[in-house]
Scaffold this active site. Structure first.
Site, mmCIF file in Angstrom:
data_model
loop_
_atom_site.group_PDB
_atom_site.id
_atom_site.type_symbol
_atom_site.label_atom_id
_atom_site.label_comp_id
_atom_site.label_asym_id
_atom_site.label_seq_id
_atom_site.Cartn_x
_atom_site.Cartn_y
_atom_site.Cartn_z
ATOM 1 N N TYR A 1 -1.141 0.453 10.443
ATOM 2 C CA TYR A 1 -1.281 -0.283 9.184
ATOM 3 C C TYR A 1 -0.169 0.100 8.213
ATOM 4 O O TYR A 1 0.436 -0.766 7.569
ATOM 5 C CB TYR A 1 -2.650 0.030 8.574
ATOM 6 C CG TYR A 1 -2.850 -0.462 7.168
ATOM 7 C CD1 TYR A 1 -3.149 -1.794 6.913
ATOM 8 C CD2 TYR A 1 -2.785 0.419 6.083
ATOM 9 C CE1 TYR A 1 -3.365 -2.249 5.613
ATOM 10 C CE2 TYR A 1 -2.995 -0.021 4.789
ATOM 11 C CZ TYR A 1 -3.272 -1.349 4.551
ATOM 12 O OH TYR A 1 -3.482 -1.784 3.277
ATOM 13 N N SER B 1 0.831 -1.204 0.000
ATOM 14 C CA SER B 1 0.000 0.000 0.000
ATOM 15 C C SER B 1 0.867 1.256 0.000
ATOM 16 O O SER B 1 1.970 1.266 0.567
ATOM 17 C CB SER B 1 -0.898 0.002 1.239
ATOM 18 O OG SER B 1 -1.559 1.240 1.396
#
Length: 254
Positions: free
Chosen positions: A157, A144
């Site tokens: 995250y 990501s």
């Protein structure tokens, strides 16, 4: 290698992006081994992929955070498919950033699912491809852009995805210096409309669909890496984000 010869292991096969990617590959005649938690859903997906043209489809229901038998499972997948040359890792959890800052259990869940267990599967996949597939092999992970710079909204995250990205960079560096080596491809995903982002307000040109990502995955399997921003424009967005001085960046609500 022709598409019909692809032997693909999909880890996290029930995620929206994994489903669409598997469907694209099935349409090209690839054989697939699907791993996810829901056995019934996996069997239904396997039936659909066979109709779409997959060579063979096998499934395994398991929790991928259990990494006690990674090498055995990879060997079993290879035996079922008659070889294994492509490994796609598509699982992770966004989690609750606010909860992770105060609850060690939530922080551990995000880190274990998104990085710790994923890293073990990557390393096991690398061992398998180094031993067999060589230049035909592809190991691809879904990371990501959240890992490109820590931001207050999702830095737990983001830190896990950053770890996964660095692991893949190192693997790509190792293989890049070898003749007849597999390829390591790390997708850095931007905003994708999936169940994982169901609580996030959507809209605008920055959002991609799982179908968009599946098309990028398809191209990257044949030719791509070591880092592929998905979609491509995130490379330039994150370049600007990384280059912004801290005294400015700290005032931005991201």
């Amino acid at each position: 290698m022709t598409d019909q010869n692809r032997k693909i292991l999909v880890l996290g096969a029930l995620s929206a992006m994994a489903r669409e990617s598997a469907r694209v590959q099935a349409g090209k005649g690839a054989s697939l081994y699907l791993v996810g938690r829901d056995g019934e859903a996996l069997r239904a997906e396997a039936d659909d992929l066979r109709v779409r043209g997959a060579g063979t489809v096998d499934t395994l229901a398991m929790d991928l955070t259990d990494t006690s038998q990674t090498d055995t499972i990879l060997a079993n997948a290879s035996a079922a498919l008659g070889g294994l040359d492509t490994i796609l890792l598509f699982y992770g959890v966004l989690g609750d950033q606010a909860a992770a800052e105060t609850d060690p259990g939530e922080a551990a869940r995000i880190m274990d699912v998104t990085y710790t267990s994923a890293a073990q599967w990557v390393l096991a996949g690398a061992r398998h491809l180094e031993a067999g597939a060589k230049s035909r092999g592809v190991l691809m992970t879904a990371s990501s852009v959240a890992g490109d710079r820590g931001r207050r909204s999702n830095f737990v995250y983001g830190s896990a995805k950053a770890g996964l990205s660095v692991l893949m960079q190192g693997l790509a560096h190792k293989w890049g210096g070898l003749d007849d080596a597999p390829r390591a491809v790390n997708l850095k995903l931007g905003f994708v409309d999936t169940p994982m982002t169901s609580d996030v307000e959507k809209g605008g040109p920055l959002w991609a669909s799982p179908e968009d990502i599946a098309a990028i995955v398809d191209r990257a399997i044949e030719k791509g890496g070591p880092t592929v921003y998905a979609p491509w424009f995130w490379r330039f967005i994150m370049l600007a984000v990384r280059a912004t001085p801290h005294f400015i960046f700290k005032r931005v609500n991201l």
